[in-house]
Design a protein around this motif. Structure first.
Motif, PDB file in Angstrom:
ATOM      1  N   LYS A 169     -22.968  33.599 -38.816  1.00  0.00           N
ATOM      2  CA  LYS A 169     -22.417  34.782 -38.138  1.00  0.00           C
ATOM      3  C   LYS A 169     -22.323  34.598 -36.619  1.00  0.00           C
ATOM      4  N   SER A 170     -23.370  33.987 -36.001  1.00  0.00           N
ATOM      5  CA  SER A 170     -23.394  33.881 -34.542  1.00  0.00           C
ATOM      6  C   SER A 170     -22.689  32.640 -34.023  1.00  0.00           C
ATOM      7  N   LYS A 171     -22.612  31.566 -34.871  1.00  0.00           N
ATOM      8  CA  LYS A 171     -22.025  30.286 -34.458  1.00  0.00           C
ATOM      9  C   LYS A 171     -22.740  29.711 -33.240  1.00  0.00           C
ATOM     10  N   LYS A 172     -24.049  30.017 -33.090  1.00  0.00           N
ATOM     11  CA  LYS A 172     -24.836  29.529 -31.966  1.00  0.00           C
ATOM     12  C   LYS A 172     -26.134  28.918 -32.467  1.00  0.00           C
ATOM     13  N   PHE A 173     -26.743  28.159 -31.583  1.00  0.00           N
ATOM     14  CA  PHE A 173     -28.066  27.621 -31.894  1.00  0.00           C
ATOM     15  C   PHE A 173     -29.020  28.788 -32.181  1.00  0.00           C
ATOM     16  N   THR A 174     -29.813  28.622 -33.228  1.00  0.00           N
ATOM     17  CA  THR A 174     -30.718  29.707 -33.642  1.00  0.00           C
ATOM     18  C   THR A 174     -32.115  29.149 -33.847  1.00  0.00           C
ATOM     19  N   LEU A 175     -33.065  29.906 -33.364  1.00  0.00           N
ATOM     20  CA  LEU A 175     -34.481  29.574 -33.523  1.00  0.00           C
ATOM     21  C   LEU A 175     -35.086  30.651 -34.412  1.00  0.00           C
ATOM     22  N   ILE A 176     -35.428  30.288 -35.640  1.00  0.00           N
ATOM     23  CA  ILE A 176     -35.909  31.250 -36.617  1.00  0.00           C
ATOM     24  C   ILE A 176     -37.402  31.461 -36.425  1.00  0.00           C
ATOM     25  N   ASP A 177     -37.821  32.769 -36.358  1.00  0.00           N
ATOM     26  CA  ASP A 177     -39.234  33.084 -36.258  1.00  0.00           C
ATOM     27  C   ASP A 177     -39.984  32.601 -37.507  1.00  0.00           C
ATOM     28  N   PRO A 178     -41.279  32.438 -37.407  1.00  0.00           N
ATOM     29  CA  PRO A 178     -42.056  31.923 -38.558  1.00  0.00           C
ATOM     30  C   PRO A 178     -41.805  32.750 -39.824  1.00  0.00           C
ATOM     31  N   TYR A 179     -41.674  32.029 -40.943  1.00  0.00           N
ATOM     32  CA  TYR A 179     -41.461  32.694 -42.222  1.00  0.00           C
ATOM     33  C   TYR A 179     -42.039  31.809 -43.336  1.00  0.00           C
ATOM     34  N   PRO A 180     -42.469  32.422 -44.441  1.00  0.00           N
ATOM     35  CA  PRO A 180     -43.001  31.613 -45.556  1.00  0.00           C
ATOM     36  C   PRO A 180     -41.859  30.949 -46.339  1.00  0.00           C
ATOM     37  N   TYR A 181     -42.068  29.706 -46.748  1.00  0.00           N
ATOM     38  CA  TYR A 181     -41.033  28.957 -47.475  1.00  0.00           C
ATOM     39  C   TYR A 181     -41.690  28.282 -48.678  1.00  0.00           C
ATOM     40  N   GLU A 187     -46.263  27.484 -51.005  1.00  0.00           N
ATOM     41  CA  GLU A 187     -45.742  28.295 -49.887  1.00  0.00           C
ATOM     42  C   GLU A 187     -46.327  27.780 -48.570  1.00  0.00           C
ATOM     43  N   ILE A 188     -45.424  27.452 -47.664  1.00  0.00           N
ATOM     44  CA  ILE A 188     -45.854  27.028 -46.327  1.00  0.00           C
ATOM     45  C   ILE A 188     -45.158  27.914 -45.295  1.00  0.00           C
ATOM     46  N   ILE A 189     -45.755  27.977 -44.092  1.00  0.00           N
ATOM     47  CA  ILE A 189     -45.177  28.759 -42.989  1.00  0.00           C
ATOM     48  C   ILE A 189     -44.434  27.806 -42.075  1.00  0.00           C
ATOM     49  N   VAL A 190     -43.152  28.066 -41.877  1.00  0.00           N
ATOM     50  CA  VAL A 190     -42.335  27.169 -41.060  1.00  0.00           C
ATOM     51  C   VAL A 190     -41.545  27.994 -40.052  1.00  0.00           C
ATOM     52  N   THR A 191     -41.059  27.262 -39.062  1.00  0.00           N
ATOM     53  CA  THR A 191     -40.048  27.813 -38.155  1.00  0.00           C
ATOM     54  C   THR A 191     -38.939  26.785 -38.073  1.00  0.00           C
ATOM     55  N   SER A 192     -37.716  27.225 -37.919  1.00  0.00           N
ATOM     56  CA  SER A 192     -36.560  26.329 -38.042  1.00  0.00           C
ATOM     57  C   SER A 192     -35.753  26.326 -36.746  1.00  0.00           C
ATOM     58  N   ARG A 287     -56.039  35.633 -18.439  1.00  0.00           N
ATOM     59  CA  ARG A 287     -54.822  35.444 -19.226  1.00  0.00           C
ATOM     60  C   ARG A 287     -53.755  34.815 -18.332  1.00  0.00           C
ATOM     61  N   MET A 288     -53.105  33.795 -18.900  1.00  0.00           N
ATOM     62  CA  MET A 288     -52.048  33.116 -18.167  1.00  0.00           C
ATOM     63  C   MET A 288     -50.888  32.897 -19.130  1.00  0.00           C
ATOM     64  N   LEU A 289     -49.724  33.327 -18.767  1.00  0.00           N
ATOM     65  CA  LEU A 289     -48.549  33.282 -19.639  1.00  0.00           C
ATOM     66  C   LEU A 289     -47.503  32.370 -19.006  1.00  0.00           C
ATOM     67  N   ILE A 290     -47.046  31.356 -19.779  1.00  0.00           N
ATOM     68  CA  ILE A 290     -46.057  30.389 -19.269  1.00  0.00           C
ATOM     69  C   ILE A 290     -44.900  30.337 -20.267  1.00  0.00           C
ATOM     70  N   PRO A 291     -43.677  30.477 -19.814  1.00  0.00           N
ATOM     71  CA  PRO A 291     -42.537  30.450 -20.746  1.00  0.00           C
ATOM     72  C   PRO A 291     -42.225  29.032 -21.234  1.00  0.00           C
ATOM     73  N   ILE A 292     -41.753  28.934 -22.487  1.00  0.00           N
ATOM     74  CA  ILE A 292     -41.271  27.680 -23.078  1.00  0.00           C
ATOM     75  C   ILE A 292     -39.801  27.913 -23.418  1.00  0.00           C
ATOM     76  N   GLN A 293     -38.901  27.255 -22.715  1.00  0.00           N
ATOM     77  CA  GLN A 293     -37.477  27.481 -22.897  1.00  0.00           C
ATOM     78  C   GLN A 293     -36.936  26.505 -23.931  1.00  0.00           C
ATOM     79  N   ILE A 294     -36.369  27.022 -25.000  1.00  0.00           N
ATOM     80  CA  ILE A 294     -35.742  26.211 -26.040  1.00  0.00           C
ATOM     81  C   ILE A 294     -34.303  26.684 -26.145  1.00  0.00           C
ATOM     82  N   GLN A 295     -33.424  26.018 -25.395  1.00  0.00           N
ATOM     83  CA  GLN A 295     -32.022  26.404 -25.258  1.00  0.00           C
ATOM     84  C   GLN A 295     -31.933  27.887 -24.881  1.00  0.00           C
ATOM     85  N   ASP A 296     -31.318  28.750 -25.686  1.00  0.00           N
ATOM     86  CA  ASP A 296     -31.159  30.162 -25.332  1.00  0.00           C
ATOM     87  C   ASP A 296     -32.362  31.002 -25.725  1.00  0.00           C
ATOM     88  N   PHE A 297     -33.376  30.416 -26.303  1.00  0.00           N
ATOM     89  CA  PHE A 297     -34.542  31.165 -26.760  1.00  0.00           C
ATOM     90  C   PHE A 297     -35.745  30.831 -25.870  1.00  0.00           C
TER      91      PHE A 297
END
Length: 826
Positions: A169-181, A187-192, A287-297
């Motif tokens: 639908k988006s025709k863009k790079f997609t980073l899928i949140d963790p989900y069971p597969y 059943e394992i927890i993966v992100t794609s 607490r220290m928060l640092i962003p991790i940039q993965i393309q548009d995500f």
């Protein structure tokens, strides 16, 4: 409880020990404070270092995986373009990605029907990576025994196939949140990470994706524990991707701490190190928060360390410092005790001997200490102190009982004098003197000039009093004259009159002339008792209160004056009610043109008919109105009522009548006074030239430039202006040549005694000549006898006002009087 008595040596030891302890404590405090900050900084630096190190490793791994997926994507698209599609080779490339990227547990591709080689239908179920449609759907997964190729499942199901449908639908790079597969029944927890396959026209062809097991990420995160803290990774949708301390939180929403605001605000402040509470542990957490940039995500890496774990070195140093401080204090106290016993105690004994002798009056004994140190210096100072003690005591006594500006005895000096006074044979009188409006001089000039004026006034009072009394200054602009023995009351009143006279004489200082007046309250006592001194002050103060209402006068105390403050309070509280209930009224006193005998105009005079006190004199309520500011509202009412009365008389057929209205200094200080007067006149429908404003010279005391500007604006409106009560207060001929005045109104003090006083006649004549030369008409008020009228007529006075012709009358009575005079003139 028995009071503990310490010797000087013990006190010195205690003080020295306390000083050393305080000094050492301060040093330790600054050291520990610095150590505290340093410990926190080290913890923060460690957290930053490990966070950046992990983020670099994680980012490198992700980028490597994405780069591999990109290479496969480009190769597959090129194979399609070149029409050399080779399914086994494509599977081989996917296997190479899994083999070379240990963080990936699987790689897959899914093509739309006929999108790979336009012959998908020929490959239906031809291999493990084809399905019934013939689609090319291989999934290469890592197992314990090696790589395994299976078909991608559930890519068309809603929910389970979002990894495919969302990218389609988006025709863009997609980073899928963790989900069971479900992979081979487990059943394992993966992100794609998923890349879309698009042709040159951006038409969707399929996807290439890679799966990362969260178990692998979780194991790495769990190893990051600086100072026994933990790390987490938060997805762009605010879910835990991994949590090093609480793995059960994985795939659950991020939980903000109490008072932490929103997760969005937290992410916006990622560059700030924060100390916050924690849901699962006591105390504060770094607490220290640092962003991790993965393309548009954007994912975020969070480091959390218990603040107490960062302060281990600090707490260790704290106890060491306390023990060292106690040891140092004990050691220094022992050393100080030895030194003090040897150096101090012997000299202290000498001090005790000499001070004891001085205490019983033996001031000849000197303190002989020759140690060439502070004790010797102290001994010399002590000896000089003994020498100057009597002189200092005398000076202190004098300063306590005398005023520093004038040198007169002060209020305390008065009390001391009255305590030592013996009973006399005559009457005792006290004159309480207060300068009128002296506050204006202090505020207009400066207090140094005011002090010089007070000294000159005090000198003048002393000249009048002479040896017959004693002068005190009670403070501010208040002086007191005590007449110890007077034979009769007239002696005291004569002195009071002379004091008023000499104070009223101009004072020249620094090239300027100052005009002052005073008010005096008097009390006379026939017998002397212990309470006479206080009674004299109290009664004369009450009499002064009454005198201040008139100013430049003196008043003798009488018991009736005790009710004056109560009456004044009642009047003050009932003024607004009186205005609302029409208790105020205006009476009008005619002004007679001397040459023709006709009524030239009238002066509007305010009266108050109080329900309790009856007719109240303006001398009583006008000062109260000025003090409270009510005079502004009352002045507007007087002007409005007078204007309406002029209009009413005009409608009754009376000739044009000039009505005079008095204006107070407070009214003149209003910024919008001109606009207000103009509005009231226009509202009543009268001509400005029918209204005369009577002003006193006091309006020039505070802001002469502003007042002069207002007078010119009023003159431009067409109003008539009159200078009232000329000859009292701060009268100065210099005003007359600068101000735009039409009428000069001479105070009744000029006419009093003029029949027999040639000098008053000459002054009166001179003033009329000056006024006429300045184009002013002269009004004489207070004319009560035919002889006085004859004299002012001979000196060409223009107008007169007084009981000889008419007292102030009601508006109805004035109409009768006006018509009567007009009829007799005709």
């Amino acid at each position: 409880m028995k009071k503990i008595r310490l010797s000087i040596a013990q006190k010195l030891i205690t003080a020295l020990g306390a000083l050393m302890l305080l000094s050492y404590s301060l040093l330790v405090f600054f050291y520990l404070n610095n150590l505290y900050d340093t410990s926190l900084q080290k913890g923060e630096l460690l957290a930053q270092k490990q966070s950046i190190q992990y983020i670099d490793e994680f980012t490198t791994s992700i980028n490597k995986s994405l780069s591999s997926l990109t290479t496969v994507r480009d190769s597959l698209l090129q194979m399609r373009t070149d029409a050399v599609q080779n399914r086994p080779y494509a599977v081989h490339m996917l296997e190479g990605i899994v083999r070379n990227n240990p963080d990936l547990i699987g790689v897959y591709t899914v093509w739309e029907p006929d999108a790979f080689d336009q012959k998908d239908g020929q490959h239906r179920m031809g291999s493990s990576y084809d399905d019934a449609t013939g689609r090319f759907i291989p999934y290469i997964m890592r197992t314990n025994v090696g790589l395994k190729a299976i078909p991608t499942a559930n890519y068309n199901k809603e929910g389970e196939g979002d990894f495919y449908q969302a990218v389609k639908k988006s025709k863009k790079f997609t980073l899928i949140d963790p989900y069971p597969y479900d992979l081979n029944g487990k059943e394992i927890i993966v992100t794609s990470f998923i890349l879309p396959l698009l042709d040159e026209n951006s038409q969707f062809l399929g996807i290439v994706g890679g799966d990362v097991s969260l178990q692998t990420v979780q194991e790495k995160i769990r190893k990051i524990r600086p100072l026994n803290g933990h790390a987490s990774i938060i997805t762009s949708n605010n879910y835990y991707l991994a949590n090093g301390a609480y793995p059960d939180l994985v795939m659950k929403p991020y939980e903000m701490w109490q008072g932490g605001g929103s997760i969005s605000d937290y992410k916006m402040s990622f560059s700030t190190i924060q100390y916050t509470p924690d849901r699962y542990a006591k105390g504060q957490m770094l607490r220290m928060l640092i962003p991790i940039q993965i393309q548009d995500f954007t994912w975020h890496f969070e480091m959390a360390i218990p603040k107490g774990n960062m302060l281990t070195q600090f707490y260790s140093s704290l106890w060491s410092s306390i023990l060292l401080a106690v040891f140092t204090l004990v050691l220094m106290s022992l050393l100080a005790l030895l030194l003090l016993k040897k150096i101090v105690l012997e000299n202290i004994k000498k001090v005790i001997q000499v001070t004891s002798a001085v205490a019983i009056g033996n001031e000849r004994l000197k303190l002989d200490i020759r140690t060439n140190d502070e004790f010797e210096t102290m001994a010399n100072h002590f000896n000089r102190m003994v020498d100057f003690r009597k002189e200092a005591e005398h000076l202190i006594q004098h300063q306590a009982t005398h005023d520093m500006v004038t040198g007169f005895p002060n209020r305390y000096g008065y009390a001391r004098y009255m305590e030592t006074r013996t009973d006399g044979s005559g009457q005792v009188a006290l004159l309480y003197i207060d300068l009128d409006r002296f506050k204006i001089i202090n505020e207009t000039l400066d207090y140094t000039m005011g002090d010089l004026l007070l000294k000159q006034v005090g000198d003048r009072i002393v000249e009048v009093t002479g040896h017959s009394g004693q002068v005190f200054r009670f403070g501010g602009d208040e002086f007191v004259v005590l007449l110890d023995e007077i034979c009769y009351l007239g002696e005291a009143t004569a002195i009071a009159a002379r004091i008023l006279s000499v104070i009223a004489e101009p004072i020249k200082m620094r090239g300027r002339l100052f005009y002052l007046t005073a008010s005096i309250g008097m009390s006379v006592q026939q017998e002397w008792t212990a309470e006479t001194g206080d009674r004299l002050v109290k009664e004369s103060d009450i009499a002064l209160y009454v005198a201040k209402k008139q100013r430049n006068t003196y008043k003798l105390y009488s018991p009736m004056m005790n009710d004056v403050p109560t009456k004044e309070l009642i009047l003050e509280n009932s003024m607004f009610e009186a205005l609302e209930n029409n208790q105020f009224m205006l009476h009008y006193q005619p002004k007679l043109e001397i040459e023709t005998g006709r009524i030239y105009g009238v002066e509007a005079l305010l009266r108050w008919k109080h329900p309790e006190f009856g007719m109240v004199s303006p001398l009583e309520f006008i000062p109260i109105a000025e003090k409270t500011g009510f005079i502004i509202l009352l002045g507007e009412w007087v002007l409005r009522t007078a204007c309406r009365q002029v209009k009413l008389w005009e409608q009754m057929g009376l000739d044009s009548i000039l009505v005079s209205v008095n204006m107070s200094m407070m009214q003149f200080q209003q910024k919008d006074i001109v606009a207000s007067i103009k509005s009231i006149i226009a509202e009543a429908g009268v001509r400005p030239e029918q209204i005369e404003l009577e002003l006193t010279e006091s309006i020039f005391m505070e802001n002469p430039e502003h007042t002069l500007q207002i007078l010119h604006e009023l003159q431009e409106l067409g109003l008539k202006l009159s200078l009232d009560d000329f000859g009292t207060g701060y009268s100065s001929l210099s005003y007359l040549q600068n101000i735009p005045i039409h009428y000069l109104k001479l105070d009744k003090s000029f006419i009093r005694g003029i029949v027999t006083d040639i000098r008053k006649q000459m002054i009166f004549k001179s003033l009329i000549v000056i006024a006429h030369n300045l184009n002013m008409m002269v009004v004489t008020e207070g004319v009560e006898t035919a002889e006085e009228l004859q004299i002012i007529k001979e000196h060409n006075c223009d107008l007169m006002q007084g009981y000889l012709f008419s007292p102030p009358v009601t508006p109805e009575r004035f109409v009768e009087l006006f018509r009567s005079v007009k009829a007799s003139g005709e």
